[in-house]
Design a protein around this motif. Structure first.
Motif, PDB file in Angstrom:
ATOM      1  N   ILE A  62     -31.363 -11.643 -19.542  1.00  0.00           N
ATOM      2  CA  ILE A  62     -32.825 -11.638 -19.397  1.00  0.00           C
ATOM      3  C   ILE A  62     -33.469 -12.299 -20.613  1.00  0.00           C
ATOM      4  N   ARG A  63     -32.927 -12.011 -21.790  1.00  0.00           N
ATOM      5  CA  ARG A  63     -33.473 -12.631 -23.003  1.00  0.00           C
ATOM      6  C   ARG A  63     -33.361 -14.164 -22.922  1.00  0.00           C
ATOM      7  N   ALA A  64     -32.211 -14.615 -22.451  1.00  0.00           N
ATOM      8  CA  ALA A  64     -32.020 -16.075 -22.332  1.00  0.00           C
ATOM      9  C   ALA A  64     -33.051 -16.679 -21.374  1.00  0.00           C
ATOM     10  N   ALA A  65     -33.382 -15.935 -20.320  1.00  0.00           N
ATOM     11  CA  ALA A  65     -34.375 -16.433 -19.353  1.00  0.00           C
ATOM     12  C   ALA A  65     -35.752 -16.527 -20.008  1.00  0.00           C
ATOM     13  N   VAL A  66     -36.142 -15.489 -20.732  1.00  0.00           N
ATOM     14  CA  VAL A  66     -37.458 -15.510 -21.388  1.00  0.00           C
ATOM     15  C   VAL A  66     -37.473 -16.618 -22.451  1.00  0.00           C
ATOM     16  N   GLU A  67     -36.392 -16.705 -23.218  1.00  0.00           N
ATOM     17  CA  GLU A  67     -36.340 -17.733 -24.268  1.00  0.00           C
ATOM     18  C   GLU A  67     -36.423 -19.151 -23.707  1.00  0.00           C
ATOM     19  N   SER A  68     -35.930 -19.327 -22.473  1.00  0.00           N
ATOM     20  CA  SER A  68     -35.935 -20.689 -21.900  1.00  0.00           C
ATOM     21  C   SER A  68     -37.356 -21.245 -21.790  1.00  0.00           C
ATOM     22  N   ARG A 126     -34.412  -5.531 -26.537  1.00  0.00           N
ATOM     23  CA  ARG A 126     -33.220  -4.693 -26.690  1.00  0.00           C
ATOM     24  C   ARG A 126     -31.975  -5.508 -27.035  1.00  0.00           C
ATOM     25  N   ALA A 127     -31.967  -6.778 -26.596  1.00  0.00           N
ATOM     26  CA  ALA A 127     -30.778  -7.609 -26.841  1.00  0.00           C
ATOM     27  C   ALA A 127     -30.630  -7.973 -28.317  1.00  0.00           C
ATOM     28  N   LYS A 128     -31.703  -7.903 -29.068  1.00  0.00           N
ATOM     29  CA  LYS A 128     -31.714  -8.258 -30.513  1.00  0.00           C
ATOM     30  C   LYS A 128     -31.481  -9.747 -30.805  1.00  0.00           C
ATOM     31  N   THR A 129     -30.399 -10.334 -30.263  1.00  0.00           N
ATOM     32  CA  THR A 129     -30.194 -11.788 -30.408  1.00  0.00           C
ATOM     33  C   THR A 129     -29.768 -12.332 -29.043  1.00  0.00           C
ATOM     34  N   ASN A 130     -29.666 -13.654 -28.954  1.00  0.00           N
ATOM     35  CA  ASN A 130     -29.228 -14.218 -27.666  1.00  0.00           C
ATOM     36  C   ASN A 130     -27.700 -14.195 -27.534  1.00  0.00           C
ATOM     37  N   GLU A 131     -27.005 -13.853 -28.612  1.00  0.00           N
ATOM     38  CA  GLU A 131     -25.529 -13.863 -28.646  1.00  0.00           C
ATOM     39  C   GLU A 131     -24.953 -15.132 -28.049  1.00  0.00           C
ATOM     40  N   GLY A 132     -25.599 -16.237 -28.327  1.00  0.00           N
ATOM     41  CA  GLY A 132     -25.063 -17.534 -27.888  1.00  0.00           C
ATOM     42  C   GLY A 132     -25.312 -17.865 -26.429  1.00  0.00           C
ATOM     43  N   VAL A 133     -26.107 -17.024 -25.713  1.00  0.00           N
ATOM     44  CA  VAL A 133     -26.343 -17.291 -24.282  1.00  0.00           C
ATOM     45  C   VAL A 133     -27.616 -18.121 -24.109  1.00  0.00           C
ATOM     46  N   TYR A 134     -27.503 -19.212 -23.370  1.00  0.00           N
ATOM     47  CA  TYR A 134     -28.654 -20.065 -23.051  1.00  0.00           C
ATOM     48  C   TYR A 134     -28.749 -20.227 -21.537  1.00  0.00           C
ATOM     49  N   MET A 135     -29.971 -20.174 -21.033  1.00  0.00           N
ATOM     50  CA  MET A 135     -30.186 -20.419 -19.602  1.00  0.00           C
ATOM     51  C   MET A 135     -31.097 -21.639 -19.447  1.00  0.00           C
ATOM     52  N   VAL A 136     -30.670 -22.598 -18.669  1.00  0.00           N
ATOM     53  CA  VAL A 136     -31.502 -23.781 -18.398  1.00  0.00           C
ATOM     54  C   VAL A 136     -31.940 -23.687 -16.932  1.00  0.00           C
ATOM     55  N   PRO A 137     -33.183 -23.244 -16.689  1.00  0.00           N
ATOM     56  CA  PRO A 137     -33.581 -22.938 -15.312  1.00  0.00           C
ATOM     57  C   PRO A 137     -34.031 -24.177 -14.529  1.00  0.00           C
ATOM     58  N   ALA A 138     -33.127 -25.121 -14.374  1.00  0.00           N
ATOM     59  CA  ALA A 138     -33.481 -26.382 -13.701  1.00  0.00           C
ATOM     60  C   ALA A 138     -33.333 -26.230 -12.186  1.00  0.00           C
ATOM     61  N   GLY A 179     -22.503 -20.038 -22.532  1.00  0.00           N
ATOM     62  CA  GLY A 179     -22.174 -19.121 -23.627  1.00  0.00           C
ATOM     63  C   GLY A 179     -21.847 -17.714 -23.184  1.00  0.00           C
ATOM     64  N   LEU A 180     -21.466 -17.533 -21.907  1.00  0.00           N
ATOM     65  CA  LEU A 180     -21.151 -16.179 -21.441  1.00  0.00           C
ATOM     66  C   LEU A 180     -19.834 -15.688 -22.053  1.00  0.00           C
ATOM     67  N   SER A 181     -19.798 -14.393 -22.374  1.00  0.00           N
ATOM     68  CA  SER A 181     -18.549 -13.785 -22.817  1.00  0.00           C
ATOM     69  C   SER A 181     -18.432 -12.424 -22.121  1.00  0.00           C
ATOM     70  N   ARG A 182     -17.329 -11.760 -22.327  1.00  0.00           N
ATOM     71  CA  ARG A 182     -17.148 -10.442 -21.700  1.00  0.00           C
ATOM     72  C   ARG A 182     -18.198  -9.451 -22.212  1.00  0.00           C
ATOM     73  N   GLY A 183     -18.723  -9.758 -23.407  1.00  0.00           N
ATOM     74  CA  GLY A 183     -19.724  -8.858 -23.989  1.00  0.00           C
ATOM     75  C   GLY A 183     -21.150  -9.165 -23.554  1.00  0.00           C
ATOM     76  N   THR A 184     -21.352 -10.212 -22.755  1.00  0.00           N
ATOM     77  CA  THR A 184     -22.709 -10.569 -22.320  1.00  0.00           C
ATOM     78  C   THR A 184     -23.261  -9.468 -21.407  1.00  0.00           C
ATOM     79  N   SER A 185     -24.441  -8.982 -21.747  1.00  0.00           N
ATOM     80  CA  SER A 185     -25.034  -7.907 -20.944  1.00  0.00           C
ATOM     81  C   SER A 185     -26.248  -8.444 -20.185  1.00  0.00           C
ATOM     82  N   LYS A 186     -26.745  -7.606 -19.313  1.00  0.00           N
ATOM     83  CA  LYS A 186     -27.986  -7.901 -18.582  1.00  0.00           C
ATOM     84  C   LYS A 186     -29.102  -8.243 -19.568  1.00  0.00           C
ATOM     85  N   GLU A 187     -29.135  -7.531 -20.702  1.00  0.00           N
ATOM     86  CA  GLU A 187     -30.174  -7.770 -21.713  1.00  0.00           C
ATOM     87  C   GLU A 187     -30.113  -9.210 -22.238  1.00  0.00           C
ATOM     88  N   HIS A 188     -28.897  -9.684 -22.514  1.00  0.00           N
ATOM     89  CA  HIS A 188     -28.753 -11.062 -23.013  1.00  0.00           C
ATOM     90  C   HIS A 188     -29.188 -12.069 -21.961  1.00  0.00           C
TER      91      HIS A 188
END
Ligand SMILES: Nc1ncnc2c1ncn2[C@@H]1O[C@H](COP(=O)(O)OP(=O)(O)O)[C@@H](O)[C@H]1O
Ligand SMILES: O=P(O)(O)OC[C@H](O)CO
Length: 498
Positions: free
Chosen positions: A377-383, A335-347, A366-375
């Motif tokens: 979660i996507r960042a977590a899966v992408e990690s 649903r997020a379509k792109t990561n919108e610049g959000v990265y999660m490093v689960p160290a 890369g958090l912004s006011r527009g960052t949603s739950k979808e972004h």
């Protein structure tokens, strides 16, 4: 009675499974039980060894009851286990003297720092294929012997036993008759010379671990003993195969030729490449490890161990309560379509391969006011996919080859978004097999080869079938831009020290 099944016991980090396989390598029955995770301090992870045993015995009973399979129809048992997790117990009573210290636990970090400062690292790398890190069993055993009063003296007198989880299970299932492990589990202890294939005195001295407490090291496919009849409705069943879970998955994925690789997306992520009879030393932060020892021949693998993969999804579900089920992560990520610049490093417990940094913790960028739950979660899966690319780059460089395809398994690869994104980020096809329980299947194969249930590796390789093949579809420029963002996020994470 006809022997129609092999029973695999897969004792993992968060749950235990008992699975019955038939001759075609398909699942005839499965039972699974979760057990408690103990977090005594930040960064520490422990298990109750007795609870592990209970979960294993319960799943055995459950799978037998549900399928109504007669114990006499089981040709043998294959055991596979979370690796490195260390247990020390009293030989006379069977009582552990401390909790099992789990592979993820960082509680021996200071011991590791001291050993590195004392200059042991080079010798350890050369003999074990590993490096000095809290991940491996050796410093966990030392920690227990240092902390529990009188333990070292008792261990010297032969009153205490050490084992990884395979050893603990076999010892209990055989009523204390067999104190054994296999090559693969031994190769993760920091006490075993993987070239000479023996416990090593210099390593034992370094850790001050008495030899008397160590199990006998055996091959991965042979009969170690029989179970007490009370565990199998009045019948004794031979235990005939053992391998650590990542090596078992390599075997279950039929990666029998040098250059073949698999990645398992479970609690952590573990990529292993078969290197045949060559123990390839890494220049890029990977581990050299024993893949298996079967029929008198030991083969090796290169390994990239990532500490946090699927557990980042568990954290979103149980910790942050962002998800109802782990599988919902797929829909949110799409649903997020792109990561919108959000990265999660689960160290969460530092970074494993290829960075090996105990002194860092997780971060989101890369958090912004527009960052949603979808972004998020996507960042977590992408990690999971980005960490895997870090490892693959190291592996291709060490092995001097380009991977043709990656065989994937583990709970999280059920996520189709992850499968596609992984293929896109690696620029390599990702293959998900029909039998998702590859780890258990590998252990079953090892037991089946020892008991004549299956005749050869060729026989086994014929069972392997693909469920879905993910092909790379992302433009090169996009792939490299996304990955560059990840590299930057990792650098920034490592710059923030705890
Ligand atoms: N559909 C999914 N998408 C993403 N992650 C998932 C999905 N299903 C399970 N997971 C994650 O995979 C892990 C479970 O995989 P499993 O192979 O059973 O792990 P382990 O053997 O390490 O206990 C959990 O951490 C869970 O959060
Ligand atoms: O239990 P898993 O599948 O997370 O595997 C754990 C590994 O063996 C740790 O090295």
């Amino acid at each position: 009675m006809d022997k129609s099944y092999i029973l695999a016991i897969d004792q993992g980090t968060t749950s235990s499974r008992a699975i019955l396989f038939d001759r075609a390598g398909t699942i005839a029955g499965i039972a699974q039980r979760e057990f408690g995770q103990i977090f005594p301090q930040p960064g520490w992870v422990e298990h109750n060894p007795r609870e592990i045993m209970t979960s294993v015995l319960t799943t055995i009973t459950e799978v037998m009851n549900n399928t109504q399979v007669d114990a006499r129809a089981i040709a043998g048992i294959g055991i596979t286990n979370q690796r490195e997790t260390a247990v020390v117990w009293d030989k006379a009573t069977g009582q552990p003297i401390y909790n099992a210290i789990v592979w993820q636990s960082r509680q021996t970090r200071e011991i590791c720092d001291e050993l590195i400062a004392a200059g042991y690292d080079k010798m350890v790398r050369a003999k074990t294929g590993l490096l000095i890190d809290a991940y491996f069993s050796g410093t966990k055993v030392k920690w227990i012997l240092d902390r529990v009063e009188g333990a070292r003296e008792r261990a010297k007198r032969g009153e205490l036993l050490f084992g990884t989880i395979d050893t603990w299970l076999i010892w209990n299932l055989t009523g204390g008759k067999a104190h054994v492990t296999d090559y693969t589990n031994a190769s993760r202890t920091l006490m075993y010379d993987i070239h000479a294939k023996r416990w090593d005195d210099e390593l034992l001295q370094m850790l001050d671990v008495p030899r008397a407490m160590l199990p006998e090291v055996r091959s991965c496919s042979e009969i170690y003993g029989t179970t007490l009849s009370q565990h199998f409705f009045g019948h004794e069943v031979p235990i005939a195969g053992v391998a650590g879970d990542q090596q078992a998955a390599l075997f279950g994925q039929a990666c029998f030729e040098p250059g073949m690789a698999k990645n398992t997306y479970g609690t952590g992520c573990f990529m292993l490449m078969n290197t045949g009879d060559k123990a390839v030393a890494s220049n890029n932060g990977l581990l050299t490890t024993i893949a298996w020892g079967v029929d008198g021949k030991v083969e090796y693998a290169l390994e990239g161990a990532i500490f946090v993969a699927g557990s980042v999804i568990q954290w979103l579900r149980d910790g942050l309560r962002m998800l109802g089920r782990a599988s919902d992560s797929e829909e949110y990520a799409e649903r997020a379509k792109t990561n919108e610049g959000v990265y999660m490093v689960p160290a969460f417990v530092g970074l494993g391969a290829p960075y090996w940094r105990s002194d860092v913790r997780g971060a989101v960028f890369g958090l912004s006011r527009g960052t949603s739950k979808e972004h998020f979660i996507r960042a977590a899966v992408e990690s999971m996919a980005y960490q895997t690319r870090d490892v693959l780059a190291a592996m291709e460089s060490d092995a001097g080859l380009k991977l043709k395809e990656l065989r994937a398994d583990g709970g999280a690869i059920a996520n189709d978004f992850l499968g596609q994104f992984q293929s896109d980020i690696l620029n390599v096809p990702v293959l998900r097999p029909k039998v998702a329980e590859t780890t258990a299947l590998g252990a079953a194969y090892l037991a089946g080869l020892a008991t004549g249930f299956w005749s050869s590796r060729e026989d086994i390789a014929r069972h392997w079938a693909v469920d879905r093949r993910f092909e790379p579809a992302m433009p090169e420029a996009q792939r490299e831009e996304l990955y560059a963002g990840w590299k930057q996020a990792v650098e920034a994470t490592m710059a923030f020290k705890i």
